[in-house]
Each structure stands twice: as structure tokens, then as C-alpha cells.
Design an enzyme around this catalytic site. Structure first.
Site, PDB file in Angstrom:
ATOM      1  CG  ASP A 165      25.006   1.496 -33.529  1.00  0.00           C
ATOM      2  OD1 ASP A 165      25.177   1.957 -34.680  1.00  0.00           O
ATOM      3  OD2 ASP A 165      24.005   0.832 -33.203  1.00  0.00           O
TER       4      ASP A 165
ATOM      5  CG  HIS B 221      -1.850  -1.105   1.282  1.00  0.00           C
ATOM      6  ND1 HIS B 221      -1.601  -2.228   2.024  1.00  0.00           N
ATOM      7  CD2 HIS B 221      -3.025  -1.312   0.665  1.00  0.00           C
ATOM      8  CE1 HIS B 221      -2.603  -3.084   1.863  1.00  0.00           C
ATOM      9  NE2 HIS B 221      -3.473  -2.548   1.055  1.00  0.00           N
TER      10      HIS B 221
ATOM     11  CG  ASP C  98      22.655   4.310 -33.806  1.00  0.00           C
ATOM     12  OD1 ASP C  98      23.644   4.087 -34.532  1.00  0.00           O
ATOM     13  OD2 ASP C  98      21.773   3.485 -33.560  1.00  0.00           O
TER      14      ASP C  98
ATOM     15  CB  THR D 167      20.468  -3.107 -41.166  1.00  0.00           C
ATOM     16  OG1 THR D 167      19.146  -2.873 -40.682  1.00  0.00           O
ATOM     17  CG2 THR D 167      20.423  -3.339 -42.665  1.00  0.00           C
TER      18      THR D 167
ATOM     19  N   GLY E 292      29.351   2.624 -43.279  1.00  0.00           N
ATOM     20  CA  GLY E 292      29.299   1.239 -43.741  1.00  0.00           C
ATOM     21  C   GLY E 292      30.144   1.018 -44.980  1.00  0.00           C
TER      22      GLY E 292
END
Lengths: 568, 568
Positions: free
Chosen positions: A394, A217, A392, A438, A552
Site C-alpha cells: 500500500d 427467532h 502489504d 507510519t 519508503g
């Protein structure tokens, strides 16, 4: 509390109305709460449970065959009134008397005791039984002062099952009292709950700390300690309950691991993984444990552990069938059970037979992957900077994570005698599994696709290498759903493959052609920046305002360039 | 996130291991996820679902007969890898092919598509079907770009039921695609979730506002608007989904009201109460609606509504049996159903026949209660101040709430022709029901106990009044578990009854005796403070450092004093 309500005054009524409309097969509404939708066997003792609301599935979620006949629903964290209790009890009592059971709080004790008195005055046999399982709220020798928390469920379940078997009120009460005496709970709080319509929580716990000995409670606990890992917390919870193991207790226990509201299921399963281990290590047999939100306290963050020491009768009643909105026990699911097997952390590796020549090449591949991994670690920060411009940040970490995993898998495969193709496939799969995202999926599956064009027998011919490279490109093109110039690794991969084909058609050796194609890839990956192995952190940051290379494409070009050095 | 974990890297693995150990009758662990513990019928199409973790019960909680054969479990909010998907699919596929279904996110599409390709290369018939139910993520004419949210459950459930019926892969896929095309979801976020081990949430929503069009991976929504009442929010959710009602849709709909994690069950039931009304008002038939946590996003606060427009086949599959850890459909509970009755807001009032004399007294009682209510409203702030010294300051509000309710009930009873005792009993019950707390329960039940000593025939004699007062005192003494001098209302009640008895034994009239006893009560309620009707706010505050009167004793003494004026 997130504030989904119309008005605090109507909150409980609307919640009960909503609940009953979701479960018309289970529930009917009466003044003061809910009762079973089905008529029960004449002569069955009625079990009525209840307390304040804000604890769902306690209490209204536990009404149905095998559990309660009715639940009295008070306002948020407030005892139901005497008349509400009498109303629900009178609606379900059928001549065999009624057991009133609830958590041991002053307001509930008062109203349920008054209701017992009023029901008796009206000629209805009634007994009230407060549950007292919370070890934090009073000493072991002062049991009657302990609060009722998640142990409510075990006591109610056992009482409900006992009533279904046809025991009389005295016998049902006796077994419920035995269940209560055998039930112990202990909990911790990480953050307080907020009442409907309130602007702030009832209490707070400083970040990185936890309150020990919570109530349901909004009681914040009796001590505050630093936050613990799941394993240490599990040991604390289990240890405290084993401290009160009754002298006559056997090895069988019912166990509840309860989430208070904002501590979510995945966390509860992680904690259970450790709690279970400590309980098994103590030699206990866990009988139908329950892990989930059993007695919540609105959106409070916290957990509690409950143990009930079972004898034969209690175990049978605990495992008996039940069918309520929030608690069900039925027959096992259909189908012959599959055998229990240890959970694999990795797929079993089985490699096709390989020639010595192919195994030698596989070991060379391991050296190449190791060199690439070293390169990627050197470039990780720069790739992160590049990715931070539009993404981002990473990408660098994703590449090193993937390549490190590929290296471990390739080493393991080569050491197990795998040939070149199998080693490359294992490296690709590991890259995809560990890198994620991805980029990781395309890198890993691209390598895997290349491997499927090769074999573990002979060293691949230059034409076979070209075919493998094209297979990787085709996979990335097909599944990457991108075109060249879309700022993806295709900006390096497509020109690389074209240049490789062109150089080979001019008669260059594979090593020459690869080296030339890799330089093309480096150029194409970025027409504006001086990337290449000399790319510098400051240069990248300065280029933020201009067109910038895709990380990439850059990382692929760097890897292709490095691989070329191993083809000499 | 409350931080129950050992390490972020091990979180998902430990959660899956914990889950499987809780549900050994349902689940087995394999590389990449979980599969059914039971062997399925040979020739059954396999249904494999999956996605990132952090969404429990999606996806691993939905594995079992009638739903999925396996669930692939990625890391938190991350797609599982291609190889994980292939591992789970290969473990359950049994020659009839496998349907891979998942929410439509880029990483999942990539990996499930790659897995479909790999499975086919291995000779396993496979189809992948992304769920696209989220109306906020793309326009209606761009359906393939919509994300998958809670509608996943409806599509998976229908696909799983279709596979159980023995349909082949093409037919199962066709019905699942029809279910997906008929499914629409819309949600709002109130607060963001925190990843395991992170120090702050992925996003925040300002207090008093909500993000419209949430995603289940921490996507905060596409617009921010002020927080709405449950009814207005329900209208928004229902309205948005009805906007996309397909031209050919009938009236039957499956409906899900989903809580994202920290929005709790009672809130969901309150919201459902309104959502249901709007759906019924639109002429829809709600087929087995589900309200609860279906696809969570860790501890995110928010809700989503899903509607699937059902044809005969979809309705049959949606309602077919299922038995998984978190989603079950079985036969209705035992017992002949009780008739459906409108939920009563109040118990039906049936009053015994009363004489005119008793009815006249009942009307006088109403006037007395009205006067007392007026007194208590005048004193509410002072009683609150008094209570704030040692309690939570709600005594004044509790008294006015109780007395107001008593007045309404007494008026209603008297107007219905009730006699004096019945009117007093109704007033007491209403006081207890509405005031709550120990004080409300004792006041209300005390008045009720007094009433039970009286009748609706004759005006009570002074001796009967004394007996009634003693009955009230006895109830409060018995159930209040306090003694005189414990700082409760007994500090006024016991001396009042003693003084009343003593004055009557001296031959005083009832009115004189009552008045004298009330003065005694006022004195005894507080020996240190000048309370009485002249008590002042500043005086009470100044007395904080000294002994202070009990607010319950003070308010009782004031009421007794006021009642005395009506006995003349």
C-alpha cells in the site's frame, strides 16, 4: 454462534447464573428466571416480562427499578414454561397484581395465558399482554397476529414506569396496551444465527442480499432483495413505519435502532445517521432514541427500526428513570453543557500575516507539490510492487493519497494568503491526516517540523533551508524509532542531508547541492537495484529474490530529486 | 461485517456523527473525535484516549464524567493522526495538562508521541501513556512491547477517576502507570472480522478450532488449538493470567470478560460462570467485574479476559462513579436488597398430607408413567418420521423428554409421600417444564388441570376420573386455540372423552370404557393410515403423498391405550 458453551442443555441455566453473578446489585435468581435484587414499595403492581433466551439484553437484562420486577427465562428461542412464569410472578407480586408482558409468539401466548389462569386460581390478580409491533408478520388490520420484536422494550419500559408511579393493575395494563398499539417495528436480516452447539446457521442469506421482515427467532424474513447502502436502507425502514403512522399521532416518537447481534455498533451509528435525518425530515421529534443491541437473536446479522408514537403520558413514562443491567435512564451527566456546534470536517484555518514575498514563494511551493504529486501518481504502481515484496503493497497508494491531500491543503492555504511556512505546515498536516500509517505520519510531521523552523516573512536563506531539512530529519529519526540501514526512508534521508551539508560546505549553490544530494539519496536508497526514475515494473519483480530497495527510501529519493528541479 | 455503510471512506465520520446524535447529553463532536458535552471543573487534568475505530465502545463510548474528557477517533483499525489528537486534546485541556492514553501499537505510539511533542510546543503540558496489557504479544520481561487490548478500559477508568479527584498531571500519570503495570489480558479468537466494504474476513479460523492470543486489529493469534468447552477455556484464560500474578499482588482484582463482537452475551455469561469459579477458587476477591462487549474488533468472534491487581487506591478509583454512553458506575439501585439465596434448580416441593390409600395409588401412577415412557421411547423414531412430514420432526423427542421428566417428578413426589393428585400434578408440571413447545405445555398443563379436580385422600371414583379427563380436555381446548380436525391432539382427545362418556352411560366399567374409548381415539387420530402400535417407519414414509395422521393425536391415542391397561 462461536461455540462458547459446556453443553446445549445447560446453556441457559449457566447463562442466567453468570448474568446474576455479574449484577448482584440488580438481580436475584429464582426458579424460572431473575427478579430485582431490591425489595419494591408495597402495593406496587409487579411487571413480569419474559420469553426465550438468546435475545440478551432481552429479557433478563431489563430487570430493575423503573422497568421489570422479574424476567422469566426460557431456553434458547423457546417459551418459558407455565410454572416458570408462575414462579417468577409469585416471587415479585406483592398484593397489587402482576402484568405479564412478552412478545406475541404462540408458545409464549400459551404459557403466559396458562400462567395468568394459574395465578388467578392461586388468588393473584394477573393480566397478560403480548406485544405486537412487527409490521412484517401480519397486516395492519390484523394487529393481534403480529409478532413482538424490539418494540417489547418500549412497551415494557412504559409499563414499568407506570407501575412505579403507583397506578393500579388496570391502569398499568391500559397504558401498556396504548404503548403497544402505538409501536411499530420493521427489520432486515443479513445473515442467520447459529444455535449453541449447532454446526450451521438456522438460515443463510446470500452474499450481497438481505432478507426483509426478519423475526428474532431465526425467521429469515418475508422477501429477499439486494443489499442496500445505509441511506437507502434507512429510507426503506423509515418509510415502511411512516406508512402506518396512526391518524391521531403527534410529532413525538420514541425510536429504537436495534442490532440483532453481529451487526456492530459502528454500523448502527452509520445507519442511525441516515435514519435520524429521514425522521427529522418527516417533521418528527425524536424522544430519547436508543441505538444498540436491544433484542438480539444470538449472532444473527441484521437491524430493526422501532417507532412508538408518544402522547404526553407515554412520553413521560418513556423518559422516566430506570436502572437495570442493560438499560438505564438517569439524570444528565454532570457539568454545564457546552454549546452545540456543527461538527467540523476540518480545523478552522487561521494563518499568520505574511509578506508578499512569502506568499509568492507559497504559490511556488504549490507548483512544486503539484509536480511531486504528478510524479508519485506516475510511480504508484511501481512503488506498490516494490512494497509488495516485503510489505502489504500500500505504499504507492499511501504516497499519492498523502501528496494529493497536501496539494489541496497547500492550494487552499496559498489562496487564503498564507505565507511559505504556513503553507508548508498545512501541506504536512494534511499529508499526515489523509495518508495514515507510519509513513504518512512521518512524512506529514516531517514537513510540519521543517515548516516550524521557517517563517512567513522573508524567503528562507540556504542556511534556513538546510536547518529546515535537518529538522525534518531529526523528527523522523526521533519518532521513527529506526536507524539507517533498517530499510526505512532514513536510508535516503540521512545520506541526503549529509550530502547536502557537504556540498554546501564546498560552496555549491543550494540548487546544485540539492541536486547532487538527491542523486546520492537515489543511490543510497538502493545499492542493488537500478531504481531511479527509470525503475521498471518487470525489473522490480525480477529482483524479488535478491536484496530489494525499501519503497519508503525510494519514494523519498524520487521526491527529493523532483523538488530539486524547482530550486533553480 | 454485514455491510451497513454508505462508503468505506465516510464510514468513520458517519459513525461518529451518529454516535454523537444518540448521546447529545454526553458528547460533542470536534475535529478528530468527541469530547464531553459538559464543561469540566477548572484545573482538572484532562484525560484523552483514542485509537482506531471498529472497537466500539472503545474509545468514543467512554467519554464522560469519571472517565475520559475526549476520545480521538482514527479510521477503522488505524491510528488517529497527530493533528486529530492535538485537536481533541486542545479542546478539553484547561490549564492542568493532558494525559494521552491509548493501546500500544506502532502507529498510535508514533502519533500520540508526536502529539505530545506538538502540544508541549504549544505550551500545553502533555504526557503519553500506552497501555500494554496483552500477555500474548511479548514476554513478561519485555512489557513495553506488549499490545494494548481490553485492559485499556481499566487504565483509562482509573486515570479518569484520578483526574476527577483533583490530582495533578504527574500524579494522574503515576496512578495510570501503576494500573497499567498491574493489568494483564489474554484472549482467543473463533472467527475473523470483515472490514466495512470488504468481501471477506481479515482472517479465518477453521471450524472447531480457535486462535490463542488474539489482537484487536484482526491479528489472528499466535497459536491454533481445538475449540474447548467453556469450563476448559475458562481455566486456560484464568491460568495464563495467574501465571503472571505479581509478587506483591493482593487478593483484590478488577476483572473484564470481553466479547470481541460476534461472541454474544449469553455465551459470555456462560463463560463467566466458569471464569468466576476459577478466580474465586484462587482466593481472589472480584471487584466490580465487567462482562460484555468492551473492546470489539468489528464482527470478530472471540473473547478476552483481563485482570488488574488492585491496591487500595486503584480499587477506589476503579469503583468510583462514571457516566459515559457505554460505561456507567452509579449508586446501587433503589430498594433494600433482598437476601442472597442459592439459585434453585427446582421449586421447593411441599405436598399436602395424603392418606395411605392415595399414596398407594400414587405409586401405581408411577408404574403407569414408567410404562408410558417405555412405550414412547419405543415409538420415538416413528413419531419423529410422522412429524417430519408436516413439522420439524421433534415430536417424538418432545414426548419422551416430557414423559421422562414426568416419571422422575412422579417418583420423587411418591417417594416423598405425596398422594395421587399431588403426584399427578408434579408429573404434569415437570412434563411442561422439560418438554417445551406447544405440545409440552398442553400435555403438562392438561395433566395438571386433571390433578386439580382430584385429591390426596380417597381413590377417585369413576365419575371423578371422568371429571379429571374432561378438565384436561377443557384446558387443551381453551388454550390450544384449535378445533377438532385441525390436525392436533384434539383429534384424539375429543373423541376419546366423548366415547368414554358414552361407554360409561351404557354402564361399562371404567376400565372397559377407557379401553374402548382409547380404540376410538386410535381410529380417529388417523382415518387414512394404519397407525396404532403396529405403525411402521416405511409405511409412514410411503404415506407422505397422501393424507397423514397428526403425530400429536397419534401419540396421545397410543398413551391413552397404554394407560387403559393399568386400569384393570
Amino acid at each position: 454462534m462461536t461455540g462458547v458453551l459446556n453443553s446445549p442443555a445447560d446453556f441457559t441455566d449457566e447463562a442466567v447464573a453468570g448474568l446474576v453473578s455479574v449484577y448482584p446489585r440488580h438481580l436475584r435468581r429464582v426458579y424460572g428466571g431473575v427478579i430485582r435484587a431490591g425489595v419494591t414499595r408495597p402495593g406496587k403492581v409487579a411487571v413480569v416480562i419474559g420469553g426465550g433466551s438468546g435475545h440478551y439484553p432481552a429479557f433478563a437484562g431489563w430487570v430493575g427499578p423503573g422497568l421489570a420486577d422479574g424476567a422469566v427465562v426460557g431456553n434458547i428461542f423457546a417459551s418459558p414454561s407455565t410454572r416458570q412464569i408462575c414462579s417468577v410472578a409469585a416471587a415479585v407480586e406483592d398484593g397489587a397484581g402482576v402484568l405479564l408482558s412478552y412478545g406475541n409468539y404462540a408458545g409464549d401466548v400459551l404459557n403466559f395465558s396458562l400462567a395468568e389462569e394459574r395465578l388467578r386460581a392461586d388468588g393473584i390478580e394477573a393480566v397478560n399482554l403480548p406485544v405486537t409491533d412487527d409490521v412484517s408478520s401480519a397486516a395492519a388490520d390484523d394487529r393481534a397476529r403480529r409478532r413482538g420484536v424490539a418494540g417489547d422494550l418500549v412497551v415494557f419500559k412504559i409499563a414499568g414506569a407506570a407501575a412505579e408511579t403507583g397506578l393500579d393493575l388496570q391502569a398499568v395494563t391500559a397504558v401498556a396496551e396504548r404503548a403497544n398499539a402505538a409501536t411499530f417495528s420493521f427489520g432486515v436480516a443479513f445473515a442467520g444465527c447459529t444455535l449453541p452447539g449447532a454446526q450451521r446457521p438456522l438460515f443463510t442469506v446470500p452474499q450481497g442480499r438481505m432478507g426483509v421482515g426478519l423475526g428474532v427467532h431465526g425467521e429469515p424474513g418475508i422477501a429477499e432483495v439486494p443489499m442496500e447502502s445505509a441511506a437507502v436502507l434507512a429510507e426503506r425502514l423509515v418509510g415502511r413505519l411512516l406508512d402506518e403512522r396512526p391518524a391521531a399521532a403527534g410529532e413525538r416518537v420514541a425510536v429504537l435502532l436495534n442490532g440483532l447481534g453481529a451487526t456492530k455498533y459502528e454500523e448502527l451509528f452509520v445507519l442511525w445517521h441516515d435514519v435520524r435525518r429521514f425522521l427529522l425530515d418527516a417533521g418528527l421529534e425524536l424522544v430519547r432514541p436508543e441505538v444498540g443491541e436491544l433484542i438480539t437473536s444470538l449472532d444473527m446479522a441484521g437491524v430493526s427500526l422501532t417507532v412508538t408514537w408518544l402522547d404526553d403520558e407515554l412520553a413521560e413514562l418513556w423518559t422516566a428513570p430506570a436502572d437495570t443491567p442493560a438499560f438505564r435512564r438517569g439524570p444528565d451527566p454532570d457539568g454545564l453543557p457546552r454549546s452545540e456546534v456543527a461538527a467540523p470536517d476540518e480545523l478552522p484555518q487561521q494563518f499568520a500575516d505574511a509578506t508578499d514575498a512569502s506568499r509568492t514563494l507559497a504559490r511556488a511551493l504549490v507548483d512544486t507539490v503539484a509536480d511531486v504529486a504528478s510524479l508519485l501518481h506516475d510511480k504508484e504502481a511501481e512503488l506498490a510492487d516494490l512494497d509488495a515484496i516485503a510489505g502489504d503493497g500500500d505504499h504507492g497508494r499511501g504516497m499519492t493519497t498523502g501528496c494529493d491531500a497536501a496539494l489541496i491543503a497547500a492550494r487552499s492555504a496559498a489562496a487564503a494568503g498564507a505565507g511559505f511556512a504556513a503553507t508548508l505546515a498545512a501541506a504536512g498536516d494534511a499529508w499526515a491526516d489523509k495518508a495514515g500509517g507510519t509513513s504518512g505520519a512521518l512524512w506529514g510531521n516531517g514537513l510540519h517540523a521543517a515548516a516550524t523552523t521557517l517563517d512567513d516573512q522573508k524567503a528562507p536563506s540556504p542556511e534556513q533551508v538546510l536547518a529546515a531539512v535537518r529538522a525534518a530529519r531529526d523528527l523522523v529519526t526521533t519518532f521513527g524509532k529506526a536507524q539507517r540501514h533498517d530499510k526505512t526512508l532514513l536510508d535516503a534521508l540521512i545520506p541526503f542531508v549529509d550530502a547536502l551539508d557537504e556540498a554546501r560546505s564546498r560552496g555549491a549553490t543550494l540548487a546544485e547541492a540539492w541536486s547532487e544530494a538527491a542523486r546520492t539519496a537515489i543511490q543510497q536508497a538502493d545499492a542493488t537495484a537500478d531504481l531511479s526514475p527509470r525503475i521498471g515494473r518487470s525489473r522490480v519483480l525480477a529482483d524479488r529474490s535478491k536484496g530489494h530497495p525499501d519503497p519508503g527510501a525510494v519514494s523519498l529519493a524520487l521526491v527529493l530529486d523532483r523538488v530539486g528541479r524547482h530550486l533553480g
